[in-house]
Design a protein around this motif. Structure first.
Motif, short mmCIF file in Angstrom:
data_model
loop_
_atom_site.label_atom_id
_atom_site.label_comp_id
_atom_site.label_asym_id
_atom_site.label_seq_id
_atom_site.Cartn_x
_atom_site.Cartn_y
_atom_site.Cartn_z
N GLY A 12 48.52 57.75 51.04
CA GLY A 12 49.28 58.28 49.48
C GLY A 12 49.50 56.54 48.73
O GLY A 12 50.45 56.64 48.36
N ALA A 13 48.73 55.65 49.25
CA ALA A 13 49.39 54.31 49.58
C ALA A 13 48.63 54.32 47.70
O ALA A 13 49.47 52.71 47.75
CB ALA A 13 49.18 53.00 50.68
N SER A 14 48.05 54.46 47.20
CA SER A 14 47.78 52.93 45.92
C SER A 14 47.87 53.54 45.08
O SER A 14 47.70 52.62 44.13
CB SER A 14 45.94 53.19 46.07
N SER A 15 49.43 53.93 44.48
CA SER A 15 49.18 53.91 43.61
C SER A 15 51.48 54.57 43.20
O SER A 15 51.24 54.53 44.92
CB SER A 15 48.77 54.92 42.94
N GLY A 16 52.02 54.78 42.01
CA GLY A 16 52.71 54.94 42.01
C GLY A 16 53.98 54.96 43.24
O GLY A 16 54.29 54.17 43.71
N ILE A 17 54.56 56.10 43.74
CA ILE A 17 55.44 55.88 44.75
C ILE A 17 54.81 55.42 46.10
O ILE A 17 55.73 54.42 46.57
CB ILE A 17 56.33 57.18 45.22
N GLY A 18 54.04 55.72 46.20
CA GLY A 18 53.16 54.84 47.85
C GLY A 18 53.33 53.16 47.46
O GLY A 18 53.64 52.93 48.70
N LEU A 19 52.37 53.07 46.49
CA LEU A 19 52.83 51.64 45.96
C LEU A 19 52.72 50.89 46.26
O LEU A 19 53.71 49.92 46.72
CB LEU A 19 52.15 51.17 44.88
N ALA A 20 54.93 51.27 45.86
CA ALA A 20 56.18 50.77 45.24
C ALA A 20 56.37 50.85 47.14
O ALA A 20 57.36 49.54 47.41
CB ALA A 20 57.60 51.66 44.91
N ILE A 21 56.39 51.60 47.89
CA ILE A 21 56.84 52.07 49.15
C ILE A 21 55.89 50.58 50.19
O ILE A 21 56.75 49.74 51.18
CB ILE A 21 56.89 52.89 50.12
N ALA A 22 54.41 50.60 49.99
CA ALA A 22 53.93 50.19 50.35
C ALA A 22 54.50 48.65 50.18
O ALA A 22 54.56 47.44 50.69
CB ALA A 22 52.50 49.76 50.18
N GLU A 23 54.67 48.03 48.92
CA GLU A 23 55.33 46.84 48.41
C GLU A 23 56.65 46.17 49.44
O GLU A 23 56.46 44.84 49.57
CB GLU A 23 55.30 46.81 46.88
N THR A 24 57.69 47.52 49.15
CA THR A 24 58.92 46.70 49.48
C THR A 24 58.31 46.89 51.43
O THR A 24 58.87 45.50 52.01
CB THR A 24 59.16 48.53 49.64
N PHE A 25 58.26 47.77 52.56
CA PHE A 25 58.02 47.07 53.79
C PHE A 25 56.71 45.96 54.01
O PHE A 25 57.33 45.08 54.45
CB PHE A 25 57.05 48.14 54.31
N LEU A 26 56.23 45.85 52.68
CA LEU A 26 55.03 44.36 52.73
C LEU A 26 56.27 43.35 52.58
O LEU A 26 56.80 41.73 53.12
CB LEU A 26 54.77 44.12 52.08
N ALA A 27 57.76 42.46 52.15
CA ALA A 27 58.71 42.58 51.89
C ALA A 27 59.65 42.31 52.80
O ALA A 27 60.35 40.87 52.88
CB ALA A 27 59.25 42.67 50.48
#
Length: 245
Positions: A12-27
């Motif tokens: 569920g990485a394309s929007s909302g919470i999942g997207l925020a999680i992806a951005e955080t781990f990338l950072a």
């Protein structure tokens, strides 16, 4: 491209919470394998993140066991290992209990329950081979404290079961150095909630506001790195699960 950089799979990485999680781990320097049903939306997410080869998009319905297997295969082929799984994909259908139809129930079971089971089985098998790993389930605060004003018995049934699955797997997988925890979000500002509902939703929160996706992502990151925590259900809900107010 096998690297020593840690790798996380996020459903569920394309929007909302999942997207925020992806951005955080990338950072934080992770490689990210992102999954969502909508391939075009996932590719848009990849382009927006502008993170080069550190993000691998794997489209498919996580309710299908083959999608989970493909996630593991592609992650290992591309990055060499899987360090973290975040089971974030989910849907929420709120209505009076007697109004749930078989379509509603099937959708909730497929995405919320089987999506978590499928991904966890496939990834846990790889983590057992590696001898380590972290699994973080995204459940729901309402499964800890139901709300009379938000009837949602079937999602509560399933998310509550995922809380118990978290505890059971924490025990079962502990000998393999795999930690399993859950974040239980309250009401969060995502595309799931239209702006005209925000005033009502804020009134359901002891904190007087709804949460931000980043606040959930921060909690997921914390549990993915906590060295001596397993079987925990962490509410991030502005106090909702503390009781009736």
């Amino acid at each position: 491209m096998h690297t020593t950089t840690p790798t996380v799979i996020i459903t569920g990485a394309s929007s909302g919470i999942g997207l925020a999680i992806a951005e955080t781990f990338l950072a934080q320097g992770y490689n990210v394998v992102g999954n969502a049903r909508n391939a075009a939306r996932l590719e848009q997410t990849l382009a927006a993140l502008n993170c080069g080869e550190r993000f691998l998009a794997v489209a498919g319905d996580i309710a299908e066991p083959n999608t989970a297997r493909q996630l593991v295969t592609h992650a290992v082929q591309r990055f060499g290992r899987i360090d973290v799984l975040v089971n974030n994909a989910g849907v929420f259908i709120a209505k009076p209990f007697i109004e749930y139809d078989q379509g509603d129930i099937a959708q909730l079971i497929a995405t919320n329950l089987m999506g978590t089971v499928n991904a966890s089985q496939a990834v846990a098998a790889q983590m057992i081979k590696q001898g380590s790993g972290r699994i973080v389930n995204v459940t729901a605060s309402i499964a800890l404290q139901p709300l009379q004003r938000v009837p949602s018995a079937i999602p509560i049934l399933i998310k509550g079961g995922l809380n118990q699955l978290t505890r059971a797997l924490a025990l079962e997988l502990a000998p393999h150095n795999i930690q399993v925890n859950a974040v239980a979000p309250g009401l969060i500002d995502t595309p799931m909630h239209t702006p005209e509902t925000h005033e009502f939703l804020c009134g359901l929160q002891p904190a007087g506001r709804i949460g931000r996706p980043q606040e959930i992502a921060d909690a997921v990151l914390h549990l993915s790195q906590a060295g001596f925590t397993s079987g925990a259900i962490l509410p991030v809900d502005g106090g909702m699960s503390s009781g009736v107010w």
